[in-house]
Design an enzyme around this catalytic site. Structure first.
Site, PDB file in Angstrom:
ATOM      1  N   CYS A  45     -11.537   1.525  -1.724  1.00 42.10           N
ATOM      2  CA  CYS A  45     -11.349   0.365  -0.860  1.00 42.10           C
ATOM      3  C   CYS A  45     -12.305   0.433   0.338  1.00 42.10           C
ATOM      4  O   CYS A  45     -13.505   0.238   0.172  1.00 42.10           O
ATOM      5  CB  CYS A  45      -9.888   0.238  -0.436  1.00 42.10           C
ATOM      6  SG  CYS A  45      -9.465  -1.407   0.204  1.00 42.10           S
ATOM      7  N   HIS A  51      -6.653   1.192  -4.746  1.00 41.62           N
ATOM      8  CA  HIS A  51      -6.095   2.424  -4.178  1.00 41.62           C
ATOM      9  C   HIS A  51      -5.398   3.265  -5.257  1.00 41.62           C
ATOM     10  O   HIS A  51      -4.172   3.223  -5.370  1.00 41.62           O
ATOM     11  CB  HIS A  51      -5.071   2.088  -3.094  1.00 41.62           C
ATOM     12  CG  HIS A  51      -5.643   1.520  -1.850  1.00 41.62           C
ATOM     13  ND1 HIS A  51      -6.027   2.299  -0.781  1.00 41.62           N
ATOM     14  CD2 HIS A  51      -5.906   0.235  -1.497  1.00 41.62           C
ATOM     15  CE1 HIS A  51      -6.493   1.523   0.186  1.00 41.62           C
ATOM     16  NE2 HIS A  51      -6.433   0.263  -0.227  1.00 41.62           N
ATOM     17  N   GLU A  76      -4.771   6.299  -5.175  1.00 44.29           N
ATOM     18  CA  GLU A  76      -3.947   7.333  -4.524  1.00 44.29           C
ATOM     19  C   GLU A  76      -2.542   6.842  -4.189  1.00 44.29           C
ATOM     20  O   GLU A  76      -1.663   7.647  -3.865  1.00 44.29           O
ATOM     21  CB  GLU A  76      -4.647   7.849  -3.253  1.00 44.29           C
ATOM     22  CG  GLU A  76      -4.571   6.952  -2.041  1.00 44.29           C
ATOM     23  CD  GLU A  76      -5.529   5.753  -2.065  1.00 44.29           C
ATOM     24  OE1 GLU A  76      -5.504   4.971  -1.105  1.00 44.29           O
ATOM     25  OE2 GLU A  76      -6.295   5.596  -3.054  1.00 44.29           O
TER      26      GLU A  76
END
Length: 195
Positions: A79, A170, A172
């Site tokens: 991002c 994202h 994560e």
């Protein structure tokens, strides 16, 4: 075991650190130039790209990160991290690290309230990977050597340029570590190259 640095100035730092540890690698918070010593790869997390860019300069990290890139150290931007890596940002915004041969457009999937999740097919990595888009950029143009790994609604959202991996979303923020595993594979490629 690889030593992976996570730029820890702002954004989703803890989530990246946790995933690195989950894969039994060493995670290091990077806040100063000294923190870059001995790392095998660097992750630039999501957050606010303009704020992170200013903090990179304030903490005197711009030249040290660019020097690491010249040594061939793999880097992964998610991002805002993708925006930091890009050589060009659509519009009048000055690029930050200027490393990955792509042009990106900021906030191309809408504002914070327009955030969404979607299952992505990434043939070289896996299928039904949950992608979390939050004020996400996308890659508008790519250099000749850049490999497109995933698209969503005909927009490039994951690409690799040699040692650089850039992601609009994202990974994560989910329990799926396959994209991180792919990046660790890039790190292993680098550490196995005679230098």
């Amino acid at each position: 075991m690889s030593k992976i640095g996570v730029l820890a100035l702002q954004g989703a730092v803890g989530e990246h650190m946790n995933q690195i540890k989950l894969l039994d690698h060493e995670a290091v918070e990077v806040k100063t130039g000294n923190d870059l010593c001995g790392i095998d790869g660097l992750i630039l997390p999501g957050g606010e790209s303009t704020a992170i860019g200013k903090l990179i300069e304030r903490n005197d990290l711009l030249a040290p990160i660019q020097a690491l890139a010249q040594q061939g150290i793999p880097m992964f931007g998610t991002c805002a991290g993708l925006i930091l890596l890009a050589k060009k940002i659509k519009g009048s915004i000055t690029p930050h690290l200027c490393l990955m041969d792509v042009e990106v457009e900021r906030n191309s999937f809408g504002r914070q309230v327009d955030s969404f999740e979607v299952a992505l097919a990434i043939p070289s990595i896996g299928y039904d990977i949950t992608a979390v888009f939050i004020r996400a950029p996308h890659i508008v143009t790519i250099g000749e050597q850049v490999e497109i790994l995933a698209t969503y609604e005909e927009r490039i959202v994951l690409a690799r340029d040699g040692q650089f991996l850039g992601c609009s979303f994202h990974p994560e923020l989910t329990d799926d570590v396959r994209i991180l595993q792919y990046f660790i594979g890039m790190v292993n490629e680098f550490t196995n190259v005679p230098r």
